[in-house]
Design a protein around this motif. Structure first.
Motif, PDB file in Angstrom:
ATOM      1  N   MET A 140      21.790  12.655 -14.002  1.00  0.00           N
ATOM      2  CA  MET A 140      22.080  11.299 -13.544  1.00  0.00           C
ATOM      3  C   MET A 140      21.038  10.867 -12.503  1.00  0.00           C
ATOM      4  O   MET A 140      20.613  11.666 -11.683  1.00  0.00           O
ATOM      5  CB  MET A 140      23.490  11.238 -12.951  1.00  0.00           C
ATOM      6  N   ILE A 141      20.651   9.609 -12.584  1.00  0.00           N
ATOM      7  CA  ILE A 141      19.694   9.026 -11.640  1.00  0.00           C
ATOM      8  C   ILE A 141      20.376   7.883 -10.907  1.00  0.00           C
ATOM      9  O   ILE A 141      20.974   7.005 -11.537  1.00  0.00           O
ATOM     10  CB  ILE A 141      18.440   8.507 -12.371  1.00  0.00           C
ATOM     11  N   GLN A 142      20.303   7.895  -9.595  1.00  0.00           N
ATOM     12  CA  GLN A 142      20.816   6.776  -8.809  1.00  0.00           C
ATOM     13  C   GLN A 142      19.704   5.775  -8.560  1.00  0.00           C
ATOM     14  O   GLN A 142      18.583   6.146  -8.188  1.00  0.00           O
ATOM     15  CB  GLN A 142      21.411   7.285  -7.492  1.00  0.00           C
ATOM     16  N   ILE A 143      19.999   4.504  -8.782  1.00  0.00           N
ATOM     17  CA  ILE A 143      19.044   3.414  -8.628  1.00  0.00           C
ATOM     18  C   ILE A 143      19.326   2.722  -7.300  1.00  0.00           C
ATOM     19  O   ILE A 143      20.428   2.223  -7.072  1.00  0.00           O
ATOM     20  CB  ILE A 143      19.158   2.404  -9.785  1.00  0.00           C
ATOM     21  N   LEU A 144      18.334   2.689  -6.422  1.00  0.00           N
ATOM     22  CA  LEU A 144      18.486   2.161  -5.071  1.00  0.00           C
ATOM     23  C   LEU A 144      17.811   0.798  -4.976  1.00  0.00           C
ATOM     24  O   LEU A 144      16.643   0.652  -5.328  1.00  0.00           O
ATOM     25  CB  LEU A 144      17.865   3.108  -4.048  1.00  0.00           C
ATOM     26  N   CYS A 145      18.547  -0.194  -4.479  1.00  0.00           N
ATOM     27  CA  CYS A 145      18.009  -1.546  -4.413  1.00  0.00           C
ATOM     28  C   CYS A 145      18.530  -2.250  -3.160  1.00  0.00           C
ATOM     29  O   CYS A 145      19.734  -2.267  -2.907  1.00  0.00           O
ATOM     30  CB  CYS A 145      18.412  -2.332  -5.663  1.00  0.00           C
ATOM     31  N   VAL A 146      17.616  -2.841  -2.400  1.00  0.00           N
ATOM     32  CA  VAL A 146      17.970  -3.593  -1.197  1.00  0.00           C
ATOM     33  C   VAL A 146      18.077  -5.075  -1.560  1.00  0.00           C
ATOM     34  O   VAL A 146      17.176  -5.634  -2.197  1.00  0.00           O
ATOM     35  CB  VAL A 146      16.920  -3.406  -0.094  1.00  0.00           C
ATOM     36  N   GLU A 169      12.963   8.386 -20.602  1.00  0.00           N
ATOM     37  CA  GLU A 169      11.541   8.697 -20.458  1.00  0.00           C
ATOM     38  C   GLU A 169      11.257   9.353 -19.111  1.00  0.00           C
ATOM     39  O   GLU A 169      10.500  10.325 -19.038  1.00  0.00           O
ATOM     40  CB  GLU A 169      10.702   7.425 -20.615  1.00  0.00           C
ATOM     41  N   VAL A 170      11.856   8.817 -18.063  1.00  0.00           N
ATOM     42  CA  VAL A 170      11.652   9.381 -16.729  1.00  0.00           C
ATOM     43  C   VAL A 170      12.176  10.814 -16.669  1.00  0.00           C
ATOM     44  O   VAL A 170      11.509  11.712 -16.126  1.00  0.00           O
ATOM     45  CB  VAL A 170      12.331   8.495 -15.665  1.00  0.00           C
ATOM     46  N   GLU A 171      13.348  11.052 -17.210  1.00  0.00           N
ATOM     47  CA  GLU A 171      13.905  12.406 -17.205  1.00  0.00           C
ATOM     48  C   GLU A 171      12.986  13.368 -17.935  1.00  0.00           C
ATOM     49  O   GLU A 171      12.775  14.512 -17.492  1.00  0.00           O
ATOM     50  CB  GLU A 171      15.299  12.395 -17.827  1.00  0.00           C
ATOM     51  N   GLU A 172      12.399  12.930 -19.040  1.00  0.00           N
ATOM     52  CA  GLU A 172      11.466  13.778 -19.791  1.00  0.00           C
ATOM     53  C   GLU A 172      10.210  14.050 -18.976  1.00  0.00           C
ATOM     54  O   GLU A 172       9.721  15.185 -18.918  1.00  0.00           O
ATOM     55  CB  GLU A 172      11.117  13.114 -21.119  1.00  0.00           C
ATOM     56  N   LEU A 173       9.673  13.017 -18.321  1.00  0.00           N
ATOM     57  CA  LEU A 173       8.461  13.185 -17.515  1.00  0.00           C
ATOM     58  C   LEU A 173       8.704  14.100 -16.320  1.00  0.00           C
ATOM     59  O   LEU A 173       7.833  14.895 -15.948  1.00  0.00           O
ATOM     60  CB  LEU A 173       7.942  11.821 -17.060  1.00  0.00           C
ATOM     61  N   PHE A 174       9.883  14.017 -15.723  1.00  0.00           N
ATOM     62  CA  PHE A 174      10.206  14.922 -14.614  1.00  0.00           C
ATOM     63  C   PHE A 174      10.376  16.348 -15.116  1.00  0.00           C
ATOM     64  O   PHE A 174      10.010  17.305 -14.421  1.00  0.00           O
ATOM     65  CB  PHE A 174      11.456  14.439 -13.882  1.00  0.00           C
ATOM     66  N   SER A 175      10.924  16.519 -16.313  1.00  0.00           N
ATOM     67  CA  SER A 175      11.086  17.864 -16.868  1.00  0.00           C
ATOM     68  C   SER A 175       9.740  18.523 -17.127  1.00  0.00           C
ATOM     69  O   SER A 175       9.648  19.749 -17.187  1.00  0.00           O
ATOM     70  CB  SER A 175      11.900  17.802 -18.164  1.00  0.00           C
ATOM     71  N   GLN A 176       8.679  17.701 -17.236  1.00  0.00           N
ATOM     72  CA  GLN A 176       7.322  18.216 -17.424  1.00  0.00           C
ATOM     73  C   GLN A 176       6.633  18.523 -16.101  1.00  0.00           C
ATOM     74  O   GLN A 176       5.473  18.947 -16.089  1.00  0.00           O
ATOM     75  CB  GLN A 176       6.501  17.192 -18.211  1.00  0.00           C
ATOM     76  N   GLY A 177       7.305  18.283 -14.977  1.00  0.00           N
ATOM     77  CA  GLY A 177       6.751  18.638 -13.680  1.00  0.00           C
ATOM     78  C   GLY A 177       6.353  17.488 -12.792  1.00  0.00           C
ATOM     79  O   GLY A 177       5.932  17.696 -11.643  1.00  0.00           O
TER      80      GLY A 177
END
Length: 232
Positions: free
Chosen positions: A1-7, A94-102
């Motif tokens: 899970m990714i939390q999205i932060l917005c002001v 896509e972001v989760e995949e890119l993070f899994s690559q380091g």
């Protein structure tokens, strides 16, 4: 899970647009909004964090982001300005995949006209293309928490620094693994219609500059149409 932060600052139309927009994004995420509008101008909204963050824009917005990061618990956090919208419905995957690559950061470049003029030319080590910026990025939460996002008025005025500059410059100087979606102007050679990220025909995101400040009224009128043309 990714939390999205917005002001959220004053422009509640952008808050409503963000909420509706994220309904069209796929994946496992949670929205965390913080309202730092002056208390006498605030609108009460459900599921909203509130914080008074006085000072210049860099001080106020930076303090709000510091607080949001401190409240987050996900390993990856997404940070977006209220006038920034991801336009790839599969961006979370896509972001989760890119993070899994380091990779430790994925997001939009700093491209816009003022940056090109006042940063790219005199400060090539801060070049817009080198790393993502806080108006549209996903980043390792622990890394984000290790330095403040605050940019003091003195830093901005004397050194041309910007909100989140410590995190971005650390990523650049330490050459931390990241993916930066490069920006381009959709119409001509200026940012009057916003900045798009990715490539024509495969736009990852759009940033309508100053949408909660000087161009607030224009953002409210124009952004829904821009998003509609991009399939949102």
């Amino acid at each position: 899970m990714i939390q999205i932060l917005c002001v959220i600052h004053r422009n509640y139309s952008l808050l409503d647009l963000q909420i509706e927009h994220w309904k069209k994004i796929k994946g496992d995420f949670e929205l965390l909004f913080l309202d730092n509008t002056p208390s006498n101008e605030r609108q009460s909204r459900p599921n909203m964090l509130y914080l008074d963050t006085p000072g210049s824009d860099g001080e106020s917005h930076g303090a709000a982001l510091d607080y949001l990061v401190s409240q987050a618990t996900s390993d990856i956090v997404g940070i977006v300005d209220s006038d920034f919208f991801w336009t790839d419905e599969n961006i979370i995957q896509e972001v989760e995949e890119l993070f899994s690559q380091g990779n430790i950061c994925v997001g939009a470049s700093a491209k816009y006209q003022d940056w090109e003029e006042y940063m790219d030319k005199p400060f090539p080590d801060r070049h817009s293309s080198l790393a993502p910026v806080v108006w549209g990025m996903f980043v390792d939460r622990k890394l984000a928490a290790e330095q403040t996002f605050i940019c003091t008025e003195h830093e901005g005025r004397s050194f041309r620094l910007y909100t989140g500059h410590r995190l971005r410059q650390r990523i650049i100087e330490e050459n931390l693994p990241r993916v930066t979606y490069q920006g381009f102007y959709p119409n001509g050679d200026n940012d009057s219609d916003g900045v798009y990220y990715g490539e024509p025909g495969k736009v990852k995101g759009v940033h309508f500059l100053k949408g909660s400040a000087a161009k607030q009224a224009q953002a409210n009128q124009v952004l829904p149409g821009i998003l509609a043309t991009l399939g949102f």
